[in-house]
Structure formats: C-alpha cells, structure tokens
Design a protein around this motif. Structure first.
Motif, mmCIF file in Angstrom:
data_model
loop_
_atom_site.group_PDB
_atom_site.id
_atom_site.type_symbol
_atom_site.label_atom_id
_atom_site.label_comp_id
_atom_site.label_asym_id
_atom_site.label_seq_id
_atom_site.Cartn_x
_atom_site.Cartn_y
_atom_site.Cartn_z
ATOM 1 N N CYS A 53 44.465 42.847 48.636
ATOM 2 C CA CYS A 53 44.339 43.955 49.369
ATOM 3 C C CYS A 53 43.999 43.760 50.675
ATOM 4 N N ASP B 163 33.505 41.854 41.522
ATOM 5 C CA ASP B 163 34.340 42.265 42.550
ATOM 6 C C ASP B 163 35.299 43.213 41.996
ATOM 7 N N SER B 164 36.119 42.825 40.843
ATOM 8 C CA SER B 164 36.958 43.241 40.372
ATOM 9 C C SER B 164 37.080 42.820 38.787
#
Ligand code: SF4
Length: 299
Positions: A142, A184-185
C-alpha cells in the motif's frame, strides 16, 4: 543494565523532573502524534545533563523525509530503521565511552532478528491488552504504508520461529481481556500462520484479536482465506483496513461485493470487526463518494 519503561499514554502519566527515573541514558520512541511531546521531554532530560537517544517509526520516517537536522536538534542521537542487538550494544558502548554518534543504522546485511521481549517490565495493570507479535512486515504494497521503513523493504515478511513464539506465549501474562497480536499484518505469510502461529494460539486456549487484511482473512472472493482456522484457534476480533470501497489501494483491495461477503462471513463467525477507511486515498474522491463511504460504513 537495568531498564525502566515509562509509558506516558497510560496511567503512569506525563513525566516531570520529579518523576523522571534516574538513568544514565534515556531512550524515546513514539508515534507521529507524540512527536512534539517527545521533543519537549527530550529538552527536559537534556537540561539535566543526560543523553537522549530516539528511534522508532516516527523518527525513521521523519529522518527519511529529510528532517534529520530537526531530529538532531532535539535528540543527542537517533536510530533510523530497525534496532538490532548489535546496534544497541554499539549505542551503549559509545555512550559509556562518551563518543556518541549522531545517526545509527543497522547494516544492510544484518539479518532480521526477533528477541524474547522482557514482558516482565510491562505492568499489565496499565494496559487492557497483553501484546505479542508472530511476524513483522507485510506482503502487500500500500503506497501510504510505513511498515517497510523498519522491516527492510516492501513485501518482506519476517516470521518468528516456532521455538521463540512458544517460549514467549508461555511468558505472556493472562488477563481478563483477549491477547493482542500486533503483527503488521497477521497471516501475511499464510503458510507460517497455518503451520506455526495458529496451532500455538489454539494450544494456548485464549481469545485473541489481531490486524489482518480482508484478503488474507477471507480471500480475494470474500469466501476463502484464514477465517475458519483463526476462529478455531481463538480469534474473537479483527482490525481490517477497508480503506476505500471503489478505489483499490493495492492488491489487498477487494471489490465492494467481495468486501460485503467477507464482512457477512466475519459477523456470522461471531467476530468483532473494526474497519478503517482512508478517505480520498488516491486524490480522486468527491464529496458524494465520501458521503457514500460513510453511509456504507454506518449501514
Ligand atoms: S496491508 Fe496494511 S501493513 Fe500491509 S502494506 Fe498495506 S497498510 Fe501496510
């Protein structure tokens, strides 16, 4: 060394000259929202003749945006990017020898490392969640994200070893609230999540919440992904970046239809979902499209 942690965002409150713990070296980390306070605190500590080293995501991003001079006006030294054990030893050795370097950065060839965090230094009474991470970095790209500044590059995911994660889960205090997995993810490396993290979380037998992409959780079609396995291992809530319904921000974006299917499945599975949006993320929004997103989120 003896370490004391003071978190001004908890009931510990703002530090003053009276409450400042005595130390040889002070380290400051924080988010961009705390930047001015970090400068203020550093001024107070330095006025007492002590050295301040700052690091973390805000210092790193600010430095890489070309604001090194501002940072070095406010701190004695800064650490840009990730802090490795080797680098921290160098910072401490330099400070002991009175030869502080201005900017510290880990060598590009230094491998990523996870260490066993000293959870005993955190007073659980100041926090709602106990926190642990299973991985660092993200497989997505992103454009607005800063995760890669610390993890070594875009689309790089580092996974904690099974041995370390198991050991850390044993040390993690158990509170009345779910554990927080602050990856983070989460699930950015799907195989690692399936083979390492989820079985260990299931064995721990505690509820947990995490941050994850809708794509990893429910698949690009909204109908697959890690959802079922996560629920089976105790997941009770997720934080997902929906960002924008009709303007994809990266390969993580789902179509509006798939997003709706995914949310239906998440609710049907009994999970709490916290969705975040970025209005006008690519500069093409109109007041109507923003109103439409808000209406959709409320509905
Ligand atoms: S999915 Fe989240 S963590 Fe990954 S790049 Fe996008 S914003 Fe960053």
């Amino acid at each position: 060394h003896t370490i004391i942690i003071w978190d001004e965002l908890t009931q510990q409150g703002r530090l003053t000259e009276e409450t400042l713990p005595q130390a040889d070296i002070y380290g400051i980390g924080g988010l961009s929202t705390s930047r001015k306070r970090a400068y203020q605190l550093s001024r107070m500590i330095r006025s007492l003749g002590k050295k301040v080293v700052a690091g973390g995501i805000d210092v790193t991003g600010n430095y890489l945006e070309g604001n090194g001079a501002e940072l070095l006006e406010n701190f004695d030294s800064i650490v840009v990017g990730r802090l490795t054990s080797k680098l921290w030893q160098q910072v401490l050795a330099d400070l002991s020898n009175g030869i502080t370097q201005k900017v510290y950065q880990a060598g590009p060839d230094e491998p990523w490392e996870f260490v066993l965090p000293p959870h005993y230094l955190i007073n659980p009474k100041f926090y709602v969640f106990t926190a642990i991470r299973t991985s660092a970095g993200c497989s997505q790209n992103c454009p607005f994200c800063t995760v890669h500044l610390v993890t070594g590059g875009r689309r790089i995911v580092h996974c904690k070893s099974q041995t370390l994660l198991k050991e850390e889960l044993k040390l993690l205090p158990k509170t009345w609230f779910p554990d927080l997995l602050y990856d983070d993810s989460f699930g950015a490396d799907q195989n690692d999540a399936l083979e390492v993290s989820l079985p260990l979380l299931q064995a721990r037998g505690r509820p947990w919440v995490t941050e994850i992409t809708l794509k990893a959780l429910c698949g690009k079609d909204g109908l697959s992904g890690l959802l079922d396995q996560m629920v089976a291992s105790g997941c009770v809530g997720v934080y997902v970046g929906i960002e924008n319904l009709d303007r994809p921000v990266s390969a993580k974006s789902l179509s509006r239809e798939a997003t709706e299917k995914a949310i239906e499945r998440i609710h049907a599975a009994g999970l709490l979902i916290l969705g975040s949006f970025i209005l006008d993320v690519n500069g093409t929004e109109t007041p109507e499209s923003i109103r439409e997103t808000i209406k959709w989120a409320i509905a």
